[in-house]
Design an enzyme around this catalytic site. Structure first.
Site, PDB file in Angstrom:
ATOM      1  N   GLN A 135      29.930  14.293  44.325  1.00  0.00           N
ATOM      2  CA  GLN A 135      28.582  14.426  44.657  1.00  0.00           C
ATOM      3  C   GLN A 135      27.990  15.595  43.441  1.00  0.00           C
ATOM      4  O   GLN A 135      28.674  16.623  43.477  1.00  0.00           O
ATOM      5  CB  GLN A 135      28.342  14.720  46.234  1.00  0.00           C
ATOM      6  CG  GLN A 135      26.808  14.872  46.377  1.00  0.00           C
ATOM      7  CD  GLN A 135      26.663  15.678  47.728  1.00  0.00           C
ATOM      8  OE1 GLN A 135      26.906  16.759  47.929  1.00  0.00           O
ATOM      9  NE2 GLN A 135      26.358  14.830  48.818  1.00  0.00           N
TER      10      GLN A 135
ATOM     11  N   TYR B 246      16.557  20.586  48.694  1.00  0.00           N
ATOM     12  CA  TYR B 246      17.146  21.094  47.446  1.00  0.00           C
ATOM     13  C   TYR B 246      16.411  20.621  46.240  1.00  0.00           C
ATOM     14  O   TYR B 246      15.158  19.746  46.449  1.00  0.00           O
ATOM     15  CB  TYR B 246      18.618  20.699  47.313  1.00  0.00           C
ATOM     16  CG  TYR B 246      19.627  21.616  47.874  1.00  0.00           C
ATOM     17  CD1 TYR B 246      19.275  22.648  48.898  1.00  0.00           C
ATOM     18  CD2 TYR B 246      20.876  21.544  47.716  1.00  0.00           C
ATOM     19  CE1 TYR B 246      20.058  23.159  49.844  1.00  0.00           C
ATOM     20  CE2 TYR B 246      21.799  22.368  48.584  1.00  0.00           C
ATOM     21  CZ  TYR B 246      21.401  22.823  49.721  1.00  0.00           C
ATOM     22  OH  TYR B 246      22.281  23.892  50.315  1.00  0.00           O
TER      23      TYR B 246
ATOM     24  N   CYS C   6      35.777  17.412  67.847  1.00  0.00           N
ATOM     25  CA  CYS C   6      35.215  18.650  67.322  1.00  0.00           C
ATOM     26  C   CYS C   6      34.074  19.229  68.638  1.00  0.00           C
ATOM     27  O   CYS C   6      33.526  18.416  69.060  1.00  0.00           O
ATOM     28  CB  CYS C   6      34.309  18.338  66.040  1.00  0.00           C
ATOM     29  SG  CYS C   6      33.071  19.394  65.479  1.00  0.00           S
TER      30      CYS C   6
ATOM     31  N   ALA D 232      44.097  29.313  74.689  1.00  0.00           N
ATOM     32  CA  ALA D 232      44.897  29.910  73.950  1.00  0.00           C
ATOM     33  C   ALA D 232      46.520  29.368  74.677  1.00  0.00           C
ATOM     34  O   ALA D 232      47.264  29.385  73.686  1.00  0.00           O
ATOM     35  CB  ALA D 232      45.038  31.294  74.361  1.00  0.00           C
TER      36      ALA D 232
ATOM     37  N   GLU E 233      50.149  27.868  85.337  1.00  0.00           N
ATOM     38  CA  GLU E 233      48.744  28.121  85.593  1.00  0.00           C
ATOM     39  C   GLU E 233      48.490  28.122  87.066  1.00  0.00           C
ATOM     40  O   GLU E 233      48.599  27.409  87.790  1.00  0.00           O
ATOM     41  CB  GLU E 233      47.901  26.825  84.965  1.00  0.00           C
ATOM     42  CG  GLU E 233      46.404  26.830  85.369  1.00  0.00           C
ATOM     43  CD  GLU E 233      45.537  28.116  85.155  1.00  0.00           C
ATOM     44  OE1 GLU E 233      44.873  28.458  85.819  1.00  0.00           O
ATOM     45  OE2 GLU E 233      45.685  28.216  83.769  1.00  0.00           O
TER      46      GLU E 233
END
Length: 647
Positions: free
Chosen positions: A102, A174, A342, A393, A412
């Site tokens: 690109q 841009y 994600c 964690a 837990e």
């Protein structure tokens, strides 16, 4: 569900792509000052090719050092950059993927002030995006001609390196986009004044590139079709642009929405939902006949739906492939449950680049951009590892330790995994957090981690004496400062509200605390429960701990759902009717509330950690919120590091 339709081959011009999955062009901010790619970036792209992506489009590379702006992506003005680019291309080709270079002539009016002198360049003498008092230099015809020569040289470098295609970056407002858009292009010569003239600059770029790469190398064109701000280019005008550029010989359009005026659409956070820019594809499909690519918070299901709709031919995944580079292979092999989602949190990808000026990483995948250094390796000397706490964690520590071959037992105290991460994920826009919790559950089961749920560790258990390593991740708990209140005041913590929605009674809700949890809770209660919500915050702003791009969407949502925000306001007391507050001028007011939400923050749970550190100072490792309050990505990184350092 079968995702096989994502794995049918497709051709862009004469280039055959093995499947419909594209890695979106994203900057990594990791190139060297001489313009070369680093070894880490080379490994990063190769890993995504190894993971099964059909086409990889690298983040925009400026034509030369002078116009290089924003993150460090290298530049294309010297033969010295070729060895590193060749390594990228060869590594990607090794796994059967295609790779696209690109190219960009720069950010134009979006240039950061004083980066490479003033003023910025643009199509016209318009205000700079970051300093409206600074007027841009309108490119002369001679300067435009030089840019065309620079494009020719850059394209020739790309061909020498082994790229399969060129993509022209005309996105995000841009420089090229500034020529394409009447809001920025005020020229009256052959470069402005109509869709035909506004595309002249882009057409000359296409001709310059084509003169070098020949007829058989595809030229892609990346463009936002809907700027989403008043005065910006809309869908109707963009269709005229696409038609003009198709006639010029563009082989495919890479389309989405947004620009720097609507920055949250350039880096869409979770508030915008899934597939938030696919709506532009139906319009483009009617306007042009060449292939279409689309990006914008896709997941496997939305990608499949878009391909099935016929409105796009390839689907781009950006942050999803940072989070899990093996996503395509996992889908192709019939294991979608193994795809690590994600979070759309922006914290470690664009957040690290923008806020910390360092290279990209990932909240859920600490190995992103450290694919070699952070590779998990099996140990020849397995240890007995105890993990206490099933939040992010603890789960990551258990997962990583198990991948390394250690024998892991996770305790837990609740009857489910996820910790605070799962508790706070009740809102619709937090669906990916819920998916991540489920992903950890699946991975820990597949890895054979022994789970002891509903078990509170006291500190004197035999297993703690016999094990080789103890990882403590007890998390944190809600904190409410000593505020005067009556016995019948309807106060619940934000955590309790997430755990049991029936505690949120009545219509009038006052949330005390305008951090991320308070603001997210306000959106959820207003948008999904129909409540009338007021946020009280003692600081001059809400969301101080929210990454600024995410905050754009967050504030839009708060406004959309008519959440009242009182800043510079201190909570004085609670009673049966509501909340007493005081503004910065000392004036006191009573806010009527049916439910008062305490969202003042969290405090680490330290008692067990302190006990175990004292009893087992050598083999005990305290991580996550019980060590230092942080976000999900910081907790996951803590867990990964703790497991990685087990000898």
């Amino acid at each position: 569900m079968s995702y096989q339709e994502l794995f049918t081959p497709f051709k862009i011009g004469s280039m055959r792509v093995k499947n419909r999955i594209v890695m979106s062009p994203m900057g990594t901010n990791s190139a060297l000052a001489n313009g070369r790619k680093t070894a880490e970036e080379i490994d990063y792209f190769i890993e995504r090719a190894r993971g099964g992506a059909g086409l990889i489009i690298m983040g925009c590379q400026p034509l030369n050092e002078k116009i290089a702006q924003g993150s460090m992506e290298g530049y294309m003005d010297s033969y010295t950059v070729l060895p590193s680019l060749t390594s990228v291309c060869d590594g990607v080709h090794r796994y059967g993927a295609k790779i696209c270079c690109q190219l960009t002539p720069g950010t134009g009016r979006n240039a950061f002030p004083d980066t490479f002198g003033n003023p910025p360049i643009s199509a016209s003498a318009i205000p700079s995006a970051f300093d409206p008092n600074l007027i841009c230099h309108a490119l002369t015809k001679e300067e435009i001609a030089q840019i065309m020569e620079d494009f020719k040289f850059a394209a020739s470098l790309a061909m020498d390196a082994g790229y399969d295609a060129i993509e022209i970056h005309a996105h995000a407002g841009y420089l090229i986009d500034q020529f394409l858009s009447p809001v920025w292009n005020k020229r009256t010569d052959e470069y402005g004044g109509s869709p035909q003239k506004n595309t002249q600059f882009a057409k000359e770029i296409i001709r310059a590139v084509r003169s070098v790469v020949g007829a058989d190398v595809p030229i892609l064109f990346r463009i936002s079709l809907d700027h989403r701000f008043e005065g910006g280019r809309d869908l109707a005008y963009s269709m005229e642009i696409l038609k003009e550029l198709e006639k010029e010989g563009v082989d495919a359009f890479d389309v989405d929405a947004g620009c720097y005026e609507t920055l949250d659409y350039i880096f869409p956070p979770s508030y915008l939902g899934e597939s938030c820019m696919s709506y532009v594809c139906a319009h483009a499909r009617q306007a042009v006949h060449v292939p279409l690519l689309n990006a914008g918070t896709h997941n496997p299901d939305t990608a499949l739906a878009l391909i099935q709709s016929g409105n796009a031919d390839l689907v781009s995944f950006g942050r999803a492939l940072i989070a899990d580079p093996q996503m395509p292979n996992k889908l192709m092999q019939g294991h979608p449950e193994d795809v690590r989602p994600c979070l759309r949190c922006n914290e470690y990808c664009i957040g690290r680049i923008w806020d910390k000026h360092t290279k990209l990483s990932c909240a859920v995948n600490p190995a992103a951009m450290e694919e070699v250094r952070f590779r998990i390796e099996r140990t020849a000397d397995p240890k007995k590892v105890v993990v206490i706490g099933g939040g992010p964690a603890g789960m990551e520590a258990a997962r990583t330790a198990a991948l390394e071959g250690h024998h892991v037992t996770l305790f837990e105290k609740e009857k489910q995994l996820g910790g605070m991460m799962k508790i706070i994920s009740t809102a619709a826009f937090k669906s990916n957090i819920r998916k991540l919790c489920k992903w950890y559950e699946v991975q820990l089961e597949k890895l054979g981690v022994e789970l002891r749920l509903g078990t509170q560790v006291q500190g004197d258990e035999t297993i703690l004496q016999e094990c080789d390593r103890i990882i403590v991740a007890c998390g944190a708990q809600s904190f409410t400062p000593p505020i005067e209140k009556t016995a019948d005041a309807p106060v619940v913590t934000i955590v309790e509200a997430h755990q049991d929605a029936s505690l949120i009674k009545g219509e009038r809700i006052v949330i005390c605390g305008g951090g991320a949890s308070g603001c997210d809770g306000a959106i959820e209660m207003a948008a999904e429960m129909g409540k009338k919500v007021t946020i009280v915050e003692m600081l001059p702003e809400v969301g101080k701990d929210v990454f600024f791009i995410n905050k754009i969407s967050m504030m839009n949502k708060l406004q959309e759902h008519k959440v009242t925000i009182l800043t510079d306001t201190r909570v004085l007391g609670f009673d049966a009717e509501g909340v007493w507050v005081q503004d910065k001028d000392g004036a006191q007011t009573h806010l009527a509330a049916d439910t008062i939400i305490s969202a003042f923050g969290m405090r680490p749970i330290r008692a067990l950690a302190d006990r175990l550190e004292t009893a087992y100072p050598i083999k005990c490792d305290v991580i996550g919120d019980c060590q230092k309050l942080g976000k999900i990505g910081e907790a996951i990184r803590d867990g990964f590091y703790a497991a990685s350092r087990i000898d």
